[in-house]
Design a protein around this motif. Structure first.
Motif, short mmCIF file in Angstrom:
data_model
loop_
_atom_site.label_atom_id
_atom_site.label_comp_id
_atom_site.label_asym_id
_atom_site.label_seq_id
_atom_site.Cartn_x
_atom_site.Cartn_y
_atom_site.Cartn_z
N GLY A 211 0.80 -1.23 0.00
CA GLY A 211 0.00 0.00 0.00
C GLY A 211 0.83 1.27 0.00
N LYS A 212 2.14 1.13 0.10
CA LYS A 212 3.02 2.29 0.32
C LYS A 212 3.46 2.96 -0.98
CE LYS A 212 7.33 1.38 1.75
NZ LYS A 212 8.64 1.84 1.98
N GLY A 213 3.74 2.17 -2.00
CA GLY A 213 4.40 2.69 -3.21
C GLY A 213 5.88 2.34 -3.16
N ALA A 214 6.59 2.60 -4.26
CA ALA A 214 8.01 2.24 -4.31
C ALA A 214 8.86 3.38 -3.77
CB ALA A 214 8.41 1.91 -5.76
N ASP A 215 9.92 3.00 -3.05
CA ASP A 215 10.81 4.01 -2.45
C ASP A 215 11.59 4.77 -3.53
OD1 ASP A 215 10.31 3.34 0.35
OD2 ASP A 215 11.25 1.42 -0.17
N VAL A 216 12.00 4.03 -4.57
CA VAL A 216 12.69 4.68 -5.69
C VAL A 216 11.91 4.33 -6.96
CG1 VAL A 216 14.83 4.82 -7.04
CG2 VAL A 216 14.94 4.52 -4.55
N SER A 229 3.94 7.73 -12.37
CA SER A 229 5.09 7.41 -11.52
C SER A 229 4.97 8.13 -10.17
CB SER A 229 6.41 7.82 -12.19
OG SER A 229 6.58 7.08 -13.37
N LEU A 230 4.49 9.38 -10.21
CA LEU A 230 4.27 10.12 -8.96
C LEU A 230 3.27 9.38 -8.07
CD1 LEU A 230 3.96 13.87 -10.04
CD2 LEU A 230 5.63 12.94 -8.45
N ALA A 231 2.24 8.82 -8.72
CA ALA A 231 1.21 8.10 -7.96
C ALA A 231 1.76 6.81 -7.38
CB ALA A 231 0.01 7.82 -8.86
N ALA A 232 2.84 6.29 -7.95
CA ALA A 232 3.41 5.01 -7.48
C ALA A 232 4.52 5.21 -6.46
CB ALA A 232 3.95 4.22 -8.68
N LEU A 233 4.78 6.48 -6.07
CA LEU A 233 5.92 6.81 -5.20
C LEU A 233 5.54 6.75 -3.72
CD1 LEU A 233 8.91 7.83 -5.54
CD2 LEU A 233 8.00 10.16 -5.33
N ALA A 234 6.40 6.15 -2.92
CA ALA A 234 6.16 6.00 -1.47
C ALA A 234 6.44 7.32 -0.74
CB ALA A 234 7.09 4.93 -0.92
N PRO A 235 5.92 7.48 0.47
CA PRO A 235 6.37 8.58 1.32
C PRO A 235 7.89 8.50 1.47
CG PRO A 235 4.49 7.45 2.31
CD PRO A 235 4.89 6.64 1.11
N ASN A 261 6.93 14.16 1.98
CA ASN A 261 8.40 14.32 1.96
C ASN A 261 9.04 13.61 0.77
OD1 ASN A 261 8.92 15.79 4.57
ND2 ASN A 261 7.68 14.07 5.25
N GLN A 262 8.44 13.80 -0.40
CA GLN A 262 8.95 13.13 -1.59
C GLN A 262 9.90 14.02 -2.38
OE1 GLN A 262 4.93 12.48 -2.83
NE2 GLN A 262 5.15 10.26 -2.69
N THR A 263 10.71 13.39 -3.20
CA THR A 263 11.70 14.12 -4.01
C THR A 263 11.52 13.74 -5.47
OG1 THR A 263 13.30 13.97 -2.20
CG2 THR A 263 14.19 14.47 -4.38
N VAL A 264 11.57 14.75 -6.35
CA VAL A 264 11.68 14.47 -7.79
C VAL A 264 13.01 15.05 -8.23
CG1 VAL A 264 10.75 14.93 -10.09
CG2 VAL A 264 9.19 14.49 -8.20
N THR A 265 13.82 14.23 -8.87
CA THR A 265 15.15 14.70 -9.24
C THR A 265 15.48 14.26 -10.67
OG1 THR A 265 17.47 14.76 -8.51
CG2 THR A 265 16.34 12.67 -8.25
N GLY A 266 16.49 14.88 -11.26
CA GLY A 266 16.87 14.54 -12.63
C GLY A 266 18.22 13.88 -12.67
N TYR A 267 18.49 13.24 -13.80
CA TYR A 267 19.81 12.61 -13.99
C TYR A 267 20.19 12.70 -15.45
CZ TYR A 267 23.61 9.39 -14.51
OH TYR A 267 24.84 8.88 -14.82
N TYR A 268 21.44 13.11 -15.73
CA TYR A 268 21.95 13.16 -17.11
C TYR A 268 23.42 12.73 -17.07
CZ TYR A 268 23.03 15.02 -21.78
OH TYR A 268 23.43 15.16 -23.08
#
Ligand SMILES: NC(=O)c1ccc[n+]([C@@H]2O[C@H](COP(=O)([O-])OP(=O)(O)OC[C@H]3O[C@@H](n4cnc5c(N)ncnc54)[C@H](OP(=O)(O)O)[C@@H]3O)[C@@H](O)[C@H]2O)c1
Length: 333
Positions: A211-216, A229-235, A261-268
């Motif tokens: 019920g939590k969502g994925a940590d990463v 993906s936002l909806a699938a994200l854990a606290p 306390n969620q984070t959205v970050t980028g990677y390149y």
């Protein structure tokens, strides 16, 4: 030498093998005899002339990540032996890797252990290091955490599936675009697989994570998949955006991240190598070691001669590949 040259942007048919002049290494450069060059999504984007961080002037030879042997040294380069096996990141507008020889700046050339499989070596940076750093650096994955990996049969995704386990993930959920591909994701070691063509896939991720969502959560498509993906994200979860394959815009209202306390970050990857080279080289070396010691089994979708470049692009664009496609410039048709 032989090279795949594009004279105009367009469909895979613009990729054609031509005789071109062998390049000469300038000051601080190395000439590499290319044994294998990886076919990456960036090559497709450049071929189509879709928006990309750097332009691709024509005519262009695509391919930015090669493995091969040192053929010649430019002025001022002394620390590489002729014939030594190397991986190289190529610079320049078109990059120049779909060719029998390519020139790289010495700082972009990394030595490989003797006998290391060069077909695998050319996949180490874009696929391997991206998977490694999206999980570890951007995703800050911790032992026991759950992770959702979309495109789990793709180049980056297939590395990420195995690396997540290596980093101690407690639950690895792979995403793919059909039921049949989900079966393959499970065969490749994921604990669960979800078909993200189904609208309820975030609920499936929630179900298998209690019920939590994925940590990463990784996102390589953007648009609708980003919102899901936002909806699938854990606290306390980290959502790492590393691609926009759907070409659809993504919307983020930052305040929705606050309550959990969620984070959205980028990677390149290119700017990790440019801005934090030491950490990127550490990731590269760690991958070499994992492969050399048999702890990581890189999925290879195919090894083709230069004349197979168009076929390789088509296979990737139609989402049929399982693992990495490489071109072998010395392989006869
Ligand atoms: N930020 C970086 O540094 C970095 C580095 C490498 C790659 N990338 C990006 O990451 C993405 C994946 O790269 P890759 O090398 O792993 O590519 P790939 O080998 O072609 O794999 C991508 C997989 O993603 C899935 N997918 C989901 N939605 C898609 C869509 N709209 N279009 C195409 N494929 C889609 C496909 O599997 P299913 O059909 O099973 O869904 C496909 O097999 C690309 O967008 C690429 O530009 C970014």
């Amino acid at each position: 030498m032989k090279a795949v040259v594009i004279q105009s942007y367009g469909t895979p048919d613009v990729l054609s093998v031509e005789e071109v002049e062998k390049p000469t290494p300038g000051k601080g450069q190395i000439l590499v005899r290319v044994e294998a060059v990886s076919v990456n999504y960036a090559d497709i984007v450049r071929r189509r002339n879709d928006p990309y961080p750097v332009p691709t002037p024509l005519p262009a030879i695509l391919g930015g990540k090669v493995a091969g042997h040192v053929e010649a040294l430019g002025e001022g380069v002394a620390n590489f032996a002729i014939g030594a096996p190397v991986f190289a990141l190529l610079g320049g507008g078109g990059k120049g890797g779909y060719a029998q020889y390519a020139v790289a700046d010495v700082g972009q050339v990394m030595p490989l252990p003797a006998g290391f499989d060069l077909d695998i070596a050319c996949t180490l940076v874009v696929a391997g290091v991206t998977a490694y750093q999206t999980l570890k650096e951007a995703g800050r994955i911790e032992s026991g955490e759950s992770v959702f990996i979309p495109g789990a049969l793709g180049g980056v995704g297939s590395y990420a599936l195995q690396l997540a386990k290596h980093f101690g993930a407690g639950l690895v959920i792979g995403g793919a675009g059909s039921a049949a591909r989900c079966e393959e994701v499970l065969r490749r070691g994921a604990d669960h697989a979800v078909d993200y063509t189904a609208d309820d896939w975030p609920d499936q991720v929630k179900r298998v994570t209690g019920g939590k969502g994925a940590d990463v959560v990784l996102d390589m498509a953007g648009g609708k998949l980003f919102q899901q993906s936002l909806a699938a994200l854990a606290p306390f979860g980290r959502l790492v955006v590393y691609g926009s394959a759907s070409r659809e815009p993504s919307t983020l209202i930052p305040k929705i991240l606050m309550p959990q306390n969620q984070t959205v970050t980028g990677y390149y990857v290119a700017n990790w190598f440019a801005g934090r080279p030491q950490r990127s080289i550490e990731a590269f070396k760690a991958l070499v070691d994992l492969i050399r010691t048999g702890k990581l089994d890189v999925a290879m979708a195919g090894r083709l001669p230069l004349s197979g470049a168009a076929e390789a692009h088509r296979t990737m664009e139609t989402r049929q590949a399982v693992g990495k496609l490489v071109l072998k410039p010395w392989l006869e048709t």
